[in-house]
Design a protein around this motif. Structure first.
Motif, PDB file in Angstrom:
ATOM      1  N   SER A  72      -5.551  73.812   6.931  1.00  0.00           N
ATOM      2  CA  SER A  72      -5.194  74.548   5.718  1.00  0.00           C
ATOM      3  C   SER A  72      -3.702  74.371   5.471  1.00  0.00           C
ATOM      4  N   PRO A  73      -3.223  74.594   4.239  1.00  0.00           N
ATOM      5  CA  PRO A  73      -1.781  74.512   3.998  1.00  0.00           C
ATOM      6  C   PRO A  73      -0.972  75.410   4.935  1.00  0.00           C
ATOM      7  N   GLN A  74      -1.510  76.575   5.238  1.00  0.00           N
ATOM      8  CA  GLN A  74      -0.796  77.497   6.124  1.00  0.00           C
ATOM      9  C   GLN A  74      -0.743  76.959   7.552  1.00  0.00           C
ATOM     10  N   GLU A  75      -1.851  76.416   8.038  1.00  0.00           N
ATOM     11  CA  GLU A  75      -1.863  75.848   9.387  1.00  0.00           C
ATOM     12  C   GLU A  75      -0.929  74.650   9.490  1.00  0.00           C
ATOM     13  N   ALA A  76      -0.975  73.802   8.472  1.00  0.00           N
ATOM     14  CA  ALA A  76      -0.113  72.621   8.483  1.00  0.00           C
ATOM     15  C   ALA A  76       1.365  73.011   8.415  1.00  0.00           C
ATOM     16  N   ALA A  77       1.683  74.015   7.602  1.00  0.00           N
ATOM     17  CA  ALA A  77       3.072  74.462   7.482  1.00  0.00           C
ATOM     18  C   ALA A  77       3.594  74.969   8.820  1.00  0.00           C
ATOM     19  N   ALA A  78       2.784  75.776   9.505  1.00  0.00           N
ATOM     20  CA  ALA A  78       3.202  76.312  10.801  1.00  0.00           C
ATOM     21  C   ALA A  78       3.392  75.192  11.820  1.00  0.00           C
ATOM     22  N   GLY A  79       2.460  74.239  11.843  1.00  0.00           N
ATOM     23  CA  GLY A  79       2.550  73.128  12.792  1.00  0.00           C
ATOM     24  C   GLY A  79       3.735  72.225  12.507  1.00  0.00           C
ATOM     25  N   PHE A  80       3.948  71.934  11.241  1.00  0.00           N
ATOM     26  CA  PHE A  80       5.057  71.067  10.855  1.00  0.00           C
ATOM     27  C   PHE A  80       6.399  71.684  11.249  1.00  0.00           C
ATOM     28  N   ILE A  81       6.596  72.951  10.932  1.00  0.00           N
ATOM     29  CA  ILE A  81       7.873  73.610  11.228  1.00  0.00           C
ATOM     30  C   ILE A  81       8.101  73.697  12.733  1.00  0.00           C
ATOM     31  N   GLU A  82       7.063  74.035  13.471  1.00  0.00           N
ATOM     32  CA  GLU A  82       7.201  74.129  14.929  1.00  0.00           C
ATOM     33  C   GLU A  82       7.559  72.777  15.536  1.00  0.00           C
ATOM     34  N   GLU A  83       6.888  71.723  15.092  1.00  0.00           N
ATOM     35  CA  GLU A  83       7.151  70.390  15.628  1.00  0.00           C
ATOM     36  C   GLU A  83       8.546  69.900  15.259  1.00  0.00           C
ATOM     37  N   LEU A  84       8.962  70.164  14.023  1.00  0.00           N
ATOM     38  CA  LEU A  84      10.277  69.731  13.577  1.00  0.00           C
ATOM     39  C   LEU A  84      11.379  70.459  14.350  1.00  0.00           C
ATOM     40  N   GLN A  85      11.223  71.766  14.525  1.00  0.00           N
ATOM     41  CA  GLN A  85      12.233  72.519  15.271  1.00  0.00           C
ATOM     42  C   GLN A  85      12.282  72.091  16.736  1.00  0.00           C
ATOM     43  N   SER A  86      11.131  71.787  17.296  1.00  0.00           N
ATOM     44  CA  SER A  86      11.107  71.315  18.686  1.00  0.00           C
ATOM     45  C   SER A  86      11.866  70.008  18.836  1.00  0.00           C
ATOM     46  N   ALA A  87      11.735  69.119  17.840  1.00  0.00           N
ATOM     47  CA  ALA A  87      12.461  67.837  17.882  1.00  0.00           C
ATOM     48  C   ALA A  87      13.963  68.079  17.792  1.00  0.00           C
ATOM     49  N   VAL A  88      14.383  69.021  16.952  1.00  0.00           N
ATOM     50  CA  VAL A  88      15.807  69.355  16.837  1.00  0.00           C
ATOM     51  C   VAL A  88      16.320  69.946  18.156  1.00  0.00           C
ATOM     52  N   ASP A  89      15.540  70.857  18.722  1.00  0.00           N
ATOM     53  CA  ASP A  89      15.951  71.491  19.985  1.00  0.00           C
ATOM     54  C   ASP A  89      16.077  70.459  21.111  1.00  0.00           C
ATOM     55  N   ALA A  90      15.128  69.526  21.149  1.00  0.00           N
ATOM     56  CA  ALA A  90      15.141  68.514  22.215  1.00  0.00           C
ATOM     57  C   ALA A  90      16.365  67.609  22.112  1.00  0.00           C
ATOM     58  N   ALA A  91      16.811  67.356  20.888  1.00  0.00           N
ATOM     59  CA  ALA A  91      17.967  66.488  20.693  1.00  0.00           C
ATOM     60  C   ALA A  91      19.276  67.198  20.968  1.00  0.00           C
ATOM     61  N   GLY A  92      19.237  68.534  20.877  1.00  0.00           N
ATOM     62  CA  GLY A  92      20.468  69.303  21.071  1.00  0.00           C
ATOM     63  C   GLY A  92      20.891  69.392  22.493  1.00  0.00           C
TER      64      GLY A  92
END
Length: 438
Positions: free
Chosen positions: A418-438
């Motif tokens: 669903s759009p809501q499920e995809a939004a939650a997954g996308f944001i979590e994955e994107l933030q995890s990538a930022v955190d890993a690079a930091g």
């Protein structure tokens, strides 16, 4: 001494290695930069096709004529090979002196010390010819590391030939609302009996998502480099896409998937399968050139009465940056200054790198532009008049945002999320990538 006034395919682990090591060497202090009295050789690199290669060689020749003691050794590649090679040279401490750069990687390289702080060389580089909200897109942590070359707004391309063919009035794009946009798209689909769809939906690019978010008073990243966008904003972005598909205003998921990633000249907008599409406006002239039998216009996004002003912004198409390891930072800065300020360069480059970010270049080019390029220039000026502050640039670790968006976008289109499920997954994955690079 010359005195100047102050103002793709991802490289993956190679990129991470390069930016991790680039700041470890002993770089010259740019505050001590001065022009050499003797002969100097600079290396310079960019990506692009043969036409860009030739126009850049022409600009280099002009530079060498003006500064005969400075010689420039050029290299270039296509987009995919470019970033792998740049990562390798950065890791070896041998990055070219002057580099054509993209916003996706700017924070990564600058944050690890690979790029020259251009604020430290004001005697040799004057970037004041660029609007403040454009120049801000080249800043990382308050310092200028890259100077935008060209700019593009995000707009709607309209195939007005299809509107005429199916006797559908073209909306007033200066004032149109989302309701009027949707009605026009639906009218095209119905008038053509479904042979042509009214629109191609947003797609999976962060530029469109950023503009959509700004219409909601939101943004993808905050100034600290964290993911700031509200999940409801991302869900609404995908829900609107689903609504268009389900109403028939847009092609179905299978048709969209089939066209994903095809060359521009095979896209629905060019072959006449859809009447409108959201595009980074720098693509407009290429679309028009690829379909000479159609007439096109480019317009601002629809907006409702409560839409915040300044949601638009001119996004740099690409930048010039310099290596922090350059043995000749003064000459590197002088070359960038020439490329962004000398009027001869305006004519050498034309609009190949987008509408020039330097408004004086725009004025110089305007009399030479064809009809389609003039439409693009007019749209770029409109975006400049309507735009607000530039959003924070893509932070370190988030350079795969387009790949993530594409994956979640397709899962939404096919009903797997669903759009809501995809939004939650996308944001979590994107933030995890930022955190890993930091």
């Amino acid at each position: 001494m010359e005195r100047r006034a102050r103002r793709g395919v991802l490289a993956g682990s190679a990129l991470a290695l390069s930016v991790g090591l680039a700041g470890c060497g002993i770089a010259p202090d740019p505050a001590d930069a001065e022009l050499s009295d003797g002969e100097v050789t600079l290396t310079m690199t960019w990506w692009g096709a043969d036409a860009r290669h030739q126009s850049t060689l022409d600009a280099i020749e002009l530079f060498e004529e003006k500064y005969p003691r400075i010689h420039v050794e050029p290299t270039y590649a296509d987009w995919g090979g470019y970033w792998d090679r740049l990562a390798t040279t950065a890791a070896a401490g041998d990055m070219p002196d002057v580099v054509q750069f993209d916003q996706l990687y700017l924070s990564s390289y600058a944050g690890r010390g690979a790029l020259l702080d251009l604020d430290a060389v004001p005697e040799f580089l004057d970037a004041s010819s660029l609007p403040d909200n454009v120049l801000a897109s080249g800043e990382v942590d308050g310092s200028l590391y890259a100077v935008p070359i060209g700019v593009a707004g995000n707009g709607v391309v309209l195939n007005t030939s299809l509107f005429e063919k199916y006797d559908v009035p073209v909306p007033d794009t200066d004032t149109w609302t989302w309701e009027e946009f949707d009605a026009a798209a639906q009218a095209i689909t119905e008038a053509s009996g479904g042979k042509v769809r009214g629109l191609s939906p947003f797609g999976a690019d962060s530029f469109s998502l950023e503009v959509f978010a700004r219409q909601q008073g939101d943004q993808i990243f905050d100034a600290e480099g964290d993911v700031a966008i509200d999940p409801a904003t991302v869900a609404a972005y995908w829900q609107r896409e689903l609504d268009w598909i389900e109403s028939g205003a847009a092609p179905d998921a299978a048709a969209l998937s089939e066209k994903a990633g095809v060359p521009l000249d095979q896209g629905d907008t060019v072959v006449g399968n859809t009447a409108m599409a959201f595009i980074a406006a720098g693509q407009f002239t290429a679309i028009a050139a690829a379909a000479p039998d159609f007439e096109y216009e480019v317009a601002d996004w629809p907006a409702d009465p409560d839409t915040p002003e300044g949601f638009q912004y001119p996004k740099p198409s690409m930048y010039w940056a310099a290596s922090s390891q350059s043995e000749h930072p003064a000459e590197a800065a002088l070359l960038i200054d020439f490329l962004v300020n000398d009027p001869q360069v305006a004519h050498a480059f034309g609009t190949d790198r987008g509408i020039p970010a330097n408004e004086a270049f725009q004025t110089a080019l305007e009399p030479t532009l064809d009809e389609q390029a003039k439409k693009l220039l007019d749209f770029t000026k409109l975006v400049g008049e309507r735009s607000g502050d530039a959003p924070p640039i893509t932070p370190n670790g988030a350079s795969e945002i387009e790949t993530m968006l594409s994956r979640y976008n397709q899962q939404v289109q096919f009903g797997k999320l669903s759009p809501q499920e995809a939004a939650a997954g996308f944001i979590e994955e994107l933030q995890s990538a930022v955190d890993a690079a930091g």
